[in-house]
Design a protein around this motif. Structure first.
Motif, PDB file in Angstrom:
ATOM      1  N   ASN A 174      43.809  33.508  40.710  1.00 33.18           N
ATOM      2  CA  ASN A 174      43.393  32.437  41.635  1.00 33.18           C
ATOM      3  C   ASN A 174      41.887  32.180  41.549  1.00 33.18           C
ATOM      4  OD1 ASN A 174      45.979  31.989  42.507  1.00 33.18           O
ATOM      5  ND2 ASN A 174      45.736  32.998  44.496  1.00 33.18           N
ATOM      6  N   GLY A 175      41.352  32.308  40.340  1.00 36.09           N
ATOM      7  CA  GLY A 175      39.946  32.015  40.119  1.00 36.09           C
ATOM      8  C   GLY A 175      38.991  33.173  40.331  1.00 36.09           C
ATOM      9  N   SER A 176      39.484  34.288  40.866  1.00 33.56           N
ATOM     10  CA  SER A 176      38.621  35.444  41.137  1.00 33.56           C
ATOM     11  C   SER A 176      38.800  36.515  40.067  1.00 33.56           C
ATOM     12  CB  SER A 176      38.954  36.049  42.510  1.00 33.56           C
ATOM     13  OG  SER A 176      38.726  35.111  43.539  1.00 33.56           O
ATOM     14  N   LYS A 177      37.689  37.122  39.671  1.00 36.27           N
ATOM     15  CA  LYS A 177      37.744  38.180  38.673  1.00 36.27           C
ATOM     16  C   LYS A 177      38.618  39.322  39.174  1.00 36.27           C
ATOM     17  CE  LYS A 177      34.708  41.081  35.835  1.00 36.27           C
ATOM     18  NZ  LYS A 177      33.285  41.402  35.497  1.00 36.27           N
ATOM     19  N   ALA A 178      39.568  39.783  38.323  1.00 33.13           N
ATOM     20  CA  ALA A 178      40.495  40.818  38.747  1.00 33.13           C
ATOM     21  C   ALA A 178      40.550  42.005  37.796  1.00 33.13           C
ATOM     22  CB  ALA A 178      41.905  40.240  38.906  1.00 33.13           C
TER      23      ALA A 178
ATOM     24  N   GLY B 121      36.427  43.294  40.453  1.00 34.73           N
ATOM     25  CA  GLY B 121      36.463  42.295  41.520  1.00 34.73           C
ATOM     26  C   GLY B 121      37.488  42.615  42.589  1.00 34.73           C
ATOM     27  N   ILE B 122      38.483  41.727  42.746  1.00 32.64           N
ATOM     28  CA  ILE B 122      39.484  41.922  43.796  1.00 32.64           C
ATOM     29  C   ILE B 122      40.394  43.118  43.531  1.00 32.64           C
ATOM     30  CG2 ILE B 122      39.489  39.487  44.479  1.00 32.64           C
ATOM     31  CD1 ILE B 122      42.035  39.121  42.879  1.00 32.64           C
TER      32      ILE B 122
ATOM     33  N   GLU C 251      38.430  38.812  30.091  1.00 26.56           N
ATOM     34  CA  GLU C 251      38.375  38.918  31.540  1.00 26.56           C
ATOM     35  C   GLU C 251      39.593  38.217  32.116  1.00 26.56           C
ATOM     36  OE1 GLU C 251      35.493  36.773  34.530  1.00 26.56           O
ATOM     37  OE2 GLU C 251      34.516  38.595  33.786  1.00 26.56           O
TER      38      GLU C 251
ATOM     39  N   ARG D  91      41.444  36.635  35.440  1.00 28.24           N
ATOM     40  CA  ARG D  91      41.168  36.102  36.777  1.00 28.24           C
ATOM     41  C   ARG D  91      42.486  35.779  37.484  1.00 28.24           C
ATOM     42  NH1 ARG D  91      35.904  34.526  37.692  1.00 28.24           N
ATOM     43  NH2 ARG D  91      34.519  34.749  35.889  1.00 28.24           N
TER      44      ARG D  91
ATOM     45  N   ASP E 237      39.055  45.952  42.033  1.00 27.32           N
ATOM     46  CA  ASP E 237      38.097  46.989  41.673  1.00 27.32           C
ATOM     47  C   ASP E 237      38.631  48.375  42.034  1.00 27.32           C
ATOM     48  OD1 ASP E 237      35.676  47.987  40.702  1.00 27.32           O
ATOM     49  OD2 ASP E 237      34.785  48.006  42.701  1.00 27.32           O
TER      50      ASP E 237
END
Length: 207
Positions: free
Chosen positions: A92-96, A138-139, A88, A90, A141
């Protein structure tokens, strides 16, 4: 590619000198070691920035297989394979994104005390990592994400623990140079320096 040239030259030199060592062969017996186990790919904690955001690639553990051919009691050539790893990504900490990869690695190993019950070894080789089935999450998607394949040097250190004449346990660690261009929607957004440590534990059979 230029930073790899000294490593490739060293690997080629080792491979060309190994046949001369075969005069010390093992008389045709017990020259193969087949190992089954598990490997954990733990990427560098700071692989760089993608699209201006700090990237992080999660670890993955999968079953592994390693086949080694012993040219002499000390020198061996091995091939590492595994069930595809899934990572996975990420930003900046967000799933990408998520991606899968296959990292076949060929190496040359030197076993320091091959007749001992505890036998440490060092190795040097070449890795090819194939990334596939990369998907935006995530961001990102729905975005088309692609990671380019990678060639790089691989270094290895490990220990064999002999249980008897045939069976052994092996614990090892590898460092693999993996650098990949990352594209989103066909546009390059950065280069990820994944450069993982790969921790392995396996049971082996010598034949």
């Amino acid at each position: 590619m230029k930073p790899l040239l000294p490593w490739l030259a060293l690997g080629a030199a080792v491979l060309t000198t190994l046949p001369a060592l075969a005069a010390e062969n093992l008389n045709g017996d017990d020259q193969w070691v087949l190992r089954f186990g598990a490997a954990t790919v733990h990427p560098d904690s700071n692989p760089g920035h993608l699209a201006g955001m700090k990237a992080k690639v999660d670890s993955s553990t999968r079953p592994s297989i390693d086949l080694e051919y012993l040219l002499t009691p000390n020198w061996g050539i091995d091939v590492l394979g595994a069930v595809p790893f899934r990572h996975e990504v990420r930003l900046n900490g967000s799933k990408a994104a998520t991606t899968k990869q296959l990292p076949p690695t060929v190496g040359v190993n030197y076993h320091f005390v091959p007749t001992s019950q505890v036998s440490p070894f060092l190795g040097l080789g070449i890795n090819y990592t194939h990334f596939y089935d990369s998907k935006g999450k995530g961001i990102l998607d729905g975005a088309h994400v692609k990671l380019d394949d990678s060639w790089g040097v691989a270094a290895r250190a490990g220990v064999d623990f002999k249980l008897n004449d045939r069976w052994l346990l092996t614990a090892d660690v590898r460092w693999i140079r993996i650098r990949t261009d990352v594209k989103v929607g066909g546009t390059k957004v950065g280069n990820a320096h994944i450069d993982p440590m790969v921790y392995g534990f396996s049971a082996g059979y010598r034949f």
